[in-house]
Design a protein around this motif. Structure first.
Motif, PDB file in Angstrom:
ATOM      1  N   VAL A   1       8.999  65.700 -67.015  1.00 40.04           N
ATOM      2  CA  VAL A   1       8.604  67.075 -66.706  1.00 40.04           C
ATOM      3  C   VAL A   1       7.912  67.068 -65.347  1.00 40.04           C
ATOM      4  CG1 VAL A   1       6.468  66.810 -68.059  1.00 40.04           C
ATOM      5  CG2 VAL A   1       7.253  69.064 -67.438  1.00 40.04           C
ATOM      6  N   VAL A   2       8.180  68.086 -64.555  1.00 35.56           N
ATOM      7  CA  VAL A   2       7.575  68.213 -63.211  1.00 35.56           C
ATOM      8  C   VAL A   2       7.088  69.646 -63.039  1.00 35.56           C
ATOM      9  CG1 VAL A   2       8.040  68.200 -60.723  1.00 35.56           C
ATOM     10  CG2 VAL A   2       9.050  66.438 -62.184  1.00 35.56           C
ATOM     11  N   SER A   3       5.895  69.753 -62.489  1.00 31.78           N
ATOM     12  CA  SER A   3       5.401  71.074 -62.117  1.00 31.78           C
ATOM     13  C   SER A   3       5.696  71.279 -60.646  1.00 31.78           C
ATOM     14  CB  SER A   3       3.893  71.166 -62.372  1.00 31.78           C
ATOM     15  OG  SER A   3       3.371  72.286 -61.702  1.00 31.78           O
ATOM     16  N   GLU A   4       6.501  72.289 -60.336  1.00 32.89           N
ATOM     17  CA  GLU A   4       6.813  72.557 -58.933  1.00 32.89           C
ATOM     18  C   GLU A   4       5.610  73.165 -58.219  1.00 32.89           C
ATOM     19  OE1 GLU A   4      11.295  73.736 -58.383  1.00 32.89           O
ATOM     20  OE2 GLU A   4      10.451  74.898 -60.041  1.00 32.89           O
ATOM     21  N   ILE A   5       4.646  73.657 -59.013  1.00 36.46           N
ATOM     22  CA  ILE A   5       3.507  74.360 -58.404  1.00 36.46           C
ATOM     23  C   ILE A   5       2.559  73.362 -57.758  1.00 36.46           C
ATOM     24  CG2 ILE A   5       1.502  75.805 -58.923  1.00 36.46           C
ATOM     25  CD1 ILE A   5       3.251  76.948 -61.253  1.00 36.46           C
ATOM     26  N   ASP A   6       2.221  72.331 -58.491  1.00 37.52           N
ATOM     27  CA  ASP A   6       1.280  71.368 -57.927  1.00 37.52           C
ATOM     28  C   ASP A   6       1.836  69.955 -57.887  1.00 37.52           C
ATOM     29  OD1 ASP A   6      -0.774  71.289 -60.959  1.00 37.52           O
ATOM     30  OD2 ASP A   6       1.244  70.565 -60.558  1.00 37.52           O
ATOM     31  N   LEU A   7       3.163  69.827 -58.162  1.00 29.56           N
ATOM     32  CA  LEU A   7       3.839  68.528 -58.095  1.00 29.56           C
ATOM     33  C   LEU A   7       3.262  67.511 -59.078  1.00 29.56           C
ATOM     34  CD1 LEU A   7       4.497  68.301 -54.256  1.00 29.56           C
ATOM     35  CD2 LEU A   7       6.028  69.060 -56.070  1.00 29.56           C
ATOM     36  N   GLY A   8       2.716  67.994 -60.190  1.00 34.29           N
ATOM     37  CA  GLY A   8       2.363  67.089 -61.262  1.00 34.29           C
ATOM     38  C   GLY A   8       3.635  66.678 -61.980  1.00 34.29           C
ATOM     39  N   TYR A   9       3.598  65.525 -62.655  1.00 32.10           N
ATOM     40  CA  TYR A   9       4.816  65.039 -63.307  1.00 32.10           C
ATOM     41  C   TYR A   9       4.420  64.107 -64.447  1.00 32.10           C
ATOM     42  CZ  TYR A   9       3.482  61.287 -60.209  1.00 32.10           C
ATOM     43  OH  TYR A   9       2.743  60.343 -59.541  1.00 32.10           O
ATOM     44  N   LYS A  10       5.374  63.904 -65.327  1.00 28.50           N
ATOM     45  CA  LYS A  10       5.157  62.950 -66.425  1.00 28.50           C
ATOM     46  C   LYS A  10       6.513  62.479 -66.889  1.00 28.50           C
ATOM     47  CE  LYS A  10       2.879  61.196 -70.106  1.00 28.50           C
ATOM     48  NZ  LYS A  10       3.396  59.850 -70.058  1.00 28.50           N
ATOM     49  N   CYS A  11       6.609  61.179 -67.169  1.00 28.81           N
ATOM     50  CA  CYS A  11       7.854  60.621 -67.696  1.00 28.81           C
ATOM     51  C   CYS A  11       7.495  59.672 -68.823  1.00 28.81           C
ATOM     52  CB  CYS A  11       8.609  59.882 -66.598  1.00 28.81           C
ATOM     53  SG  CYS A  11      10.145  59.104 -67.176  1.00 28.81           S
ATOM     54  N   THR A  12       8.351  59.589 -69.834  1.00 26.46           N
ATOM     55  CA  THR A  12       8.046  58.721 -70.973  1.00 26.46           C
ATOM     56  C   THR A  12       8.493  57.282 -70.746  1.00 26.46           C
ATOM     57  OG1 THR A  12      10.137  59.341 -72.022  1.00 26.46           O
ATOM     58  CG2 THR A  12       8.172  60.599 -72.647  1.00 26.46           C
ATOM     59  N   CYS A  13       9.053  56.969 -69.566  1.00 28.68           N
ATOM     60  CA  CYS A  13       9.502  55.597 -69.343  1.00 28.68           C
ATOM     61  C   CYS A  13       8.288  54.698 -69.132  1.00 28.68           C
ATOM     62  CB  CYS A  13      10.437  55.528 -68.132  1.00 28.68           C
ATOM     63  SG  CYS A  13       9.585  55.551 -66.530  1.00 28.68           S
ATOM     64  N   PRO A  14       8.451  53.400 -69.305  1.00 31.79           N
ATOM     65  CA  PRO A  14       7.310  52.495 -69.188  1.00 31.79           C
ATOM     66  C   PRO A  14       7.022  52.032 -67.759  1.00 31.79           C
ATOM     67  CG  PRO A  14       9.220  51.284 -69.959  1.00 31.79           C
ATOM     68  CD  PRO A  14       9.656  52.704 -69.821  1.00 31.79           C
TER      69      PRO A  14
ATOM     70  N   TRP B   1       2.116  68.294 -72.924  1.00 28.55           N
ATOM     71  CA  TRP B   1       1.707  67.705 -71.647  1.00 28.55           C
ATOM     72  C   TRP B   1       0.848  68.694 -70.893  1.00 28.55           C
ATOM     73  CZ3 TRP B   1       3.528  69.184 -66.565  1.00 28.55           C
ATOM     74  CH2 TRP B   1       3.059  68.345 -65.537  1.00 28.55           C
ATOM     75  N   LEU B   2       1.269  69.944 -70.852  1.00 28.09           N
ATOM     76  CA  LEU B   2       0.506  70.958 -70.136  1.00 28.09           C
ATOM     77  C   LEU B   2      -0.897  71.084 -70.714  1.00 28.09           C
ATOM     78  CD1 LEU B   2       3.044  73.899 -69.660  1.00 28.09           C
ATOM     79  CD2 LEU B   2       1.988  72.511 -67.866  1.00 28.09           C
ATOM     80  N   SER B   3      -0.977  71.070 -72.050  1.00 26.84           N
ATOM     81  CA  SER B   3      -2.288  71.282 -72.661  1.00 26.84           C
ATOM     82  C   SER B   3      -3.211  70.111 -72.406  1.00 26.84           C
ATOM     83  CB  SER B   3      -2.142  71.504 -74.165  1.00 26.84           C
ATOM     84  OG  SER B   3      -1.741  70.303 -74.777  1.00 26.84           O
ATOM     85  N   ARG B   4      -2.647  68.924 -72.145  1.00 27.84           N
ATOM     86  CA  ARG B   4      -3.475  67.735 -71.910  1.00 27.84           C
ATOM     87  C   ARG B   4      -3.804  67.533 -70.444  1.00 27.84           C
ATOM     88  NH1 ARG B   4      -0.574  65.510 -76.524  1.00 27.84           N
ATOM     89  NH2 ARG B   4      -2.181  65.238 -78.052  1.00 27.84           N
ATOM     90  N   ARG B   5      -3.195  68.298 -69.558  1.00 32.87           N
ATOM     91  CA  ARG B   5      -3.397  68.053 -68.133  1.00 32.87           C
ATOM     92  C   ARG B   5      -4.834  68.327 -67.753  1.00 32.87           C
ATOM     93  NH1 ARG B   5       0.324  70.326 -63.660  1.00 32.87           N
ATOM     94  NH2 ARG B   5      -0.585  68.566 -62.590  1.00 32.87           N
ATOM     95  N   ARG B   6      -5.339  67.473 -66.875  1.00 36.54           N
ATOM     96  CA  ARG B   6      -6.689  67.669 -66.378  1.00 36.54           C
ATOM     97  C   ARG B   6      -6.627  68.302 -64.998  1.00 36.54           C
ATOM     98  NH1 ARG B   6      -7.350  64.093 -70.191  1.00 36.54           N
ATOM     99  NH2 ARG B   6      -9.381  63.709 -71.021  1.00 36.54           N
ATOM    100  N   GLY B   7      -5.803  69.268 -64.823  1.00 36.34           N
ATOM    101  CA  GLY B   7      -5.671  69.871 -63.507  1.00 36.34           C
ATOM    102  C   GLY B   7      -4.625  69.143 -62.726  1.00 36.34           C
ATOM    103  N   PRO B   8      -4.424  69.464 -61.480  1.00 34.48           N
ATOM    104  CA  PRO B   8      -3.376  68.837 -60.674  1.00 34.48           C
ATOM    105  C   PRO B   8      -3.593  67.331 -60.620  1.00 34.48           C
ATOM    106  CG  PRO B   8      -4.343  70.688 -59.519  1.00 34.48           C
ATOM    107  CD  PRO B   8      -5.170  70.474 -60.739  1.00 34.48           C
TER     108      PRO B   8
END
Lengths: 485, 477
Positions: free
Chosen positions: B56-69, B104-111
């Motif tokens: 998942v990627v946020s285009e707004i602040d370029l946050g991202y998360k991937c489940t790969c190791p 993921w969004l709910s756990r984000r600590r901001g950008p």
């Protein structure tokens, strides 16, 4: 062809030998196993091992000799709506700074008469064990099972369904409520119920149940109270003495009253119109931070009317006479709360003790016991009224009020927060309030104001409302789905 | 803030990350990409693992998360998703935000603390360089022939090494038999460790793992059951060794599926690429539901992540599939890319075996989406389900774990132990004991008169995964 060997026979022959070892017990290779006898002993043993292993694999597992009969739990509370389950679990797993969130949820379940989903009980085990009495029979059964499966009771009780037979087996909190409720309807019958079980109760239980007889004391209670003056527990004896002192003709003095009177001075002022003036003398060694707790301990076992009678004043005159002594006013406010004397409390809070809320909060848990929810709200409104639209930013006072009410606060307390952002801004900027404050405000917010509070929270840094916003959602969900008391 | 190539370059930790991301730009690698239309994009990328990675990627602040190791941030999957978005050639469907993205969004600590694309990160990664890096090497027939010969030599050496290792295994088991198996559990840890080491040296790694984990399996059982369990386990290991020695026997003696199963169990691995390119491999296209995800650390310090899939709608062929990923423990990754309840339409290709179970996803026809719908389970009870397990064991004697489904079952208790039984009150009926670790989680099911269940039976105890009840669905996690 020789002897056939079926799986059972193979096991019977081979297992003892395999377990004992070839040195001790050679394998019996006859019948269908004779072909193995022509191979090297080591190979024969290995093949026999594999054949036996396969025979064992095809053995069906045996059932146990019996199964436990599970108790039937008739829990008629509806289950929390599906959409709220995940939020509930996530909220309860979050690291929290206080237990206000858990309390709000537990009381929310109690008010709405809903219960957590049975499948979620293991996931929220700690919450369920702490607040089981508010969560329904299934939760109580779960808690009892986790504590000690052998000691788990066979029956569980809905507080609404207790009767004269079953009341003595229910959890203590339910018993106290049942007895207190019966005392209001039929004081004699309530006392009789308690007398019947008195001898089997523990000291702590005796204290709690005896306190439920405080209202409606009459001379009919005298024999029972005199009998328990010799009780093993000092708290029971002290309470019995206090109750007896209120019964006319008992001849019993309340030692706590005597101690209070020793510290209260009554003087007369005024040239033309004489007026009484009361002053409370505090112990010389008492620190300022200990004053309110001392007041509570000193005056908890004294009632307003017995104090007024002893001072030869009416209750109203007593309040007026104390107007210059803040500590005595706190004591009178405390006694007015304990005695459910709301009109007097109003006189005190609206008069000289405008910060009665904060002062009583420093005294400790008020234990409103059997006071109905509507009366609790009225009591709270009396304390809040002097603050108007500027309630104090005292986290301790707000927490105290939450616990006293066991639910939402009056709307008047939340109104300044939802009407304008100023109060919250001041709280955040000056008091440097954190997420625990938002959580507390969400916990105490009445249903009617949650929408506006949610809007107010959305303007804040999301870190501050990580738990507060979902808490509002769950409380709303409980409200909408439940049957309310 | 729309994504563009410059931002992707600025975010890339190094050139090799961009090179790796470029290889993931094929649309076929992304069975699902979507956007919420408000700056959030997400997708599932079929990497080398058996389950797709969720990005998942946020285009707004370029946050991202991937489940790969991966320990690179952002990883190649995140970069590839951003690259695809920047290219604009692949359509991102506008969809509601799935639950794994919401979490993921709910756990984000901001950008996230990532460098702004305008900052000079010094990585100097270049998309242009990544695109140009595709080298075209002309095939060299002689080199390929030499490589093929080397591979055949290595294979023969390994076969010989394994056979030698199996001979040592026979000696070792014989020693245990001489001593008697009654006391084996007491010294099993050291004994198994030594023989496992020998088998690793002999390149029979699968057998080595089986032996090294044997003590733990034995001690997980009640004490009274352990002696017979030792016989079962060691007997099975010898059976595997014998079957391996007889691979050259005809199909009548050892069917091809069983031969393939033996080889895999001993330690010959089949790569994903080889499996996908095998025209003989069993392929099943269906709708699959994730019924369990399990994770455990093996003695070789690899984390084994199992994703169990149930085939919806039935039909010929396997009723379930197992996806397995192996990840180094040090990566910290501990979960499958799927969540229990996810539904995915996919073609699974099964590893060859007498009773096909382990598989890879050959092709996804949809992204995985959580479904609250009940499963339509076969209309048989526990007795009949167990009969099917016994039939499967006839075909594959060393069958490890089997998916059991049973309707009209109930959970019952004897002491602290829970059992899955048929609803009838027949005292001699089958009763499968649940794993002790499940006692607390499964005990709410005790209050129910009836449930339809899915579980994993390993020959000793049941891992209850899924139950459909009047209170809704119960799952083990």
């Amino acid at each position: 062809m020789g002897e056939r060997v079926n799986a059972k026979a193979l096991q019977a022959r081979a297992i003892p030998a395999l377990l004992a070892g070839a040195a001790r017990q050679p394998l019996n290779l006859s019948g269908d196993l004779a072909a193995l006898a022509n191979t090297a002993p080591a190979i024969a043993a290995l093949h026999t091992l594999s054949l036996t292993a396969q025979a064992l694999r095809f053995e069906r597992p045996l059932p146990p000799p019996s199964f436990h009969t599970e108790p039937e739990i008739y829990d008629d509370r509806p289950i929390l709506p599906e959409a709220s389950r995940r939020i509930l679990i996530r909220l309860l797993k979050e690291k929290k700074t206080s237990d206000d969130l858990d309390l709000a949820l537990a009381w929310g379940f109690a008010r709405s008469r809903l219960r957590p989903h049975p499948f979620d009980l293991p996931r929220i085990d700690s919450f369920v064990r702490t607040y089981a009495e508010h969560l329904g029979l299934t939760a109580q059964h779960w808690t009892a099972q986790q504590a000690d499966a052998a000691a788990a009771p066979k029956n569980y009780f809905d507080a609404e369904a207790l009767d004269d037979i079953s009341w003595s087996n229910a959890p203590l909190a339910q018993r106290v409520r049942f007895l207190g409720s019966r005392r209001k309807e039929d004081p004699t019958s309530a006392r009789a119920l308690l007398e019947a079980t008195w001898a089997q109760e523990t000291a702590d239980t005796r204290v709690c149940l005896l306190a439920a007889l405080e209202s409606g004391l009459t001379s009919g209670d005298q024999p029972f109270l005199e009998a328990i003056l010799k009780d093993r527990a000092p708290r029971v004896r002290s309470m019995a003495q206090r109750f007896l002192s209120r019964i006319t003709g008992s001849g019993m003095e309340n030692p706590a009253l005597k101690a209070c009177l020793e510290r209260i001075q009554l003087t007369t002022t005024g040239l033309i119109k004489k007026r009484g003036k009361l002053a409370l003398e505090l112990p010389a060694t008492l620190r300022e931070t200990e004053v309110n707790a001392w007041i509570r301990n000193c005056f908890s076992e004294v009632s307003l009317d017995e104090l007024a009678r002893s001072l030869n004043l009416t209750e109203s005159a007593m309040v007026d006479a104390a107007e210059k002594d803040k500590n005595l006013l706190v004591a009178l406010a405390w006694m007015a709360t304990a005695g459910r004397r709301l009109e007097l409390l109003k006189r005190i809070a609206a008069g000289q003790l405008n910060d009665a809320w904060e002062q009583l909060a420093l005294c400790g848990n008020p234990d409103l016991g059997m006071m109905p929810a509507a009366d609790r709200l009225r009591w709270a409104e009396i304390l809040l009224a002097p603050y108007g639209s500027n309630p104090p930013a005292s986290y301790a006072a707000w927490r105290w009020l939450h616990r006293a009410l066991e639910g939402p606060v009056p709307e008047m307390l939340i109104e300044p927060i939802v009407r304008s952002s100023r109060w919250l801004d001041d709280l955040l900027n000056e008091a440097k309030a954190g997420p625990e404050w938002m959580e507390l405000i969400a916990a105490v917010c009445p249903a009617s104001q949650r929408v506006r509070l949610r809007d107010r929270f959305k303007d804040l840094d999301p870190q501050l409302t990580l738990t507060a916003l979902p808490l509002l959602d769950i409380l709303d969900s409980l409200e909408k789905a439940g049957h309310h008391e | 803030m729309a994504l563009n190539h410059e931002k992707v370059e600025a975010l890339a930790p190094d050139q090799s990350s961009l090179d790796a991301a470029r290889k993931l730009l094929k649309p076929s690698s992304w069975p699902a990409v979507a956007s919420n239309g408000a700056g959030l994009i997400w997708g599932e990328c079929q990497g080398s693992g058996s389950t797709p990675y969720r990005v998942v990627v946020s285009e707004i602040d370029l946050g991202y998360k991937c489940t790969c190791p991966s320990r690179k941030f952002p990883c190649k999957h995140s970069l590839a998703l951003m690259w695809l978005r920047a290219d604009g050639k692949l359509a991102f469907a506008t969809d509601p935000v799935p639950s794994w993205v919401s979490e993921w969004l709910s756990r984000r600590r901001g950008p996230s603390g990532i460098p702004s694309p305008t900052e000079d990160t010094g990585s100097k990664a270049s998309i242009q360089a990544a695109v140009a890096a595709v080298s075209e090497t002309k095939p060299d027939p002689k080199a390929e022939a030499r490589a093929a010969a080397a591979r055949e030599r290595n294979r023969q050496e390994r076969e010989a090494s394994i056979l030698a290792g199996l001979d040592d295994l026979d000696l070792w088991i014989s020693d245990q038999l001489d001593r008697g198996l009654a006391g084996f559990a007491g010294h099993s840890a050291e004994a198994c460790r030594l023989i496992a080491k020998r088998l690793v040296d002999a390149k029979a790694s699968g057998l080595a793992t089986r032996l090294e984990s044997l003590p733990a399996r034995i001690f997980s059982l009640p004490e009274a059951s352990r002696p017979n369990a030792v016989i079962r386990e060691l007997g099975q290991i010898h059976l595997l060794a014998e079957a391996y020695r007889r691979q050259s026997e005809s199909d009548e003696i050892l069917p091809s599926g069983l031969k393939a199963s033996v080889r895999q169990t001993i330690g010959w691995s089949l790569t994903r690429e080889a499996l996908l390119s095998d025209p003989e491999a069993l392929r099943v296209s269906s709708t699959w539901r994730v019924i369990a995800t399990l994770s455990e650390v093996q003695p070789d310090r690899l984390r084994r992540i199992e994703t169990w899939l149930w085939r919806e709608g039935g039909g010929e062929g396997p009723h379930a599939g197992l996806l397995i990923d192996f990840l180094p423990v040090a990566t910290g990754a501990a979960s499958s890319g799927f969540s229990i309840g996810d539904r995915v339409k996919a073609e699974l290709v099964f590893y060859p075996g007498a009773v096909p179970l382990r598989a890879q996803i050959a092709q996804s026809f949809s992204g995985a989406a959580f479904s609250a719908e009940a499963l339509e389970l076969p209309k048989h009870n526990l007795q009949e389900a167990y009969r099917k397990y016994e039939e499967a064991m006839l075909h594959e004697p060393w069958l490890d774990t089997w998916v059991l489904s049973a309707r009209n079952a109930r959970l019952r208790r004897h002491g602290e132990q829970l059992f899955l039984c048929d609803r009838d009150e027949n005292p001699t009926s089958l009763a499968l004991s649940l794993k002790p670790a499940q006692t607390s989680f499964a005990s709410p099911l005790l209050g129910l008169e009836k449930l339809d269940a899915l579980g994993l039976w390993d020959g000793y105890s049941l891992t209850l995964c899924w139950a459909q009840t009047e209170w809704g669905r119960w799952v083990s996690a």
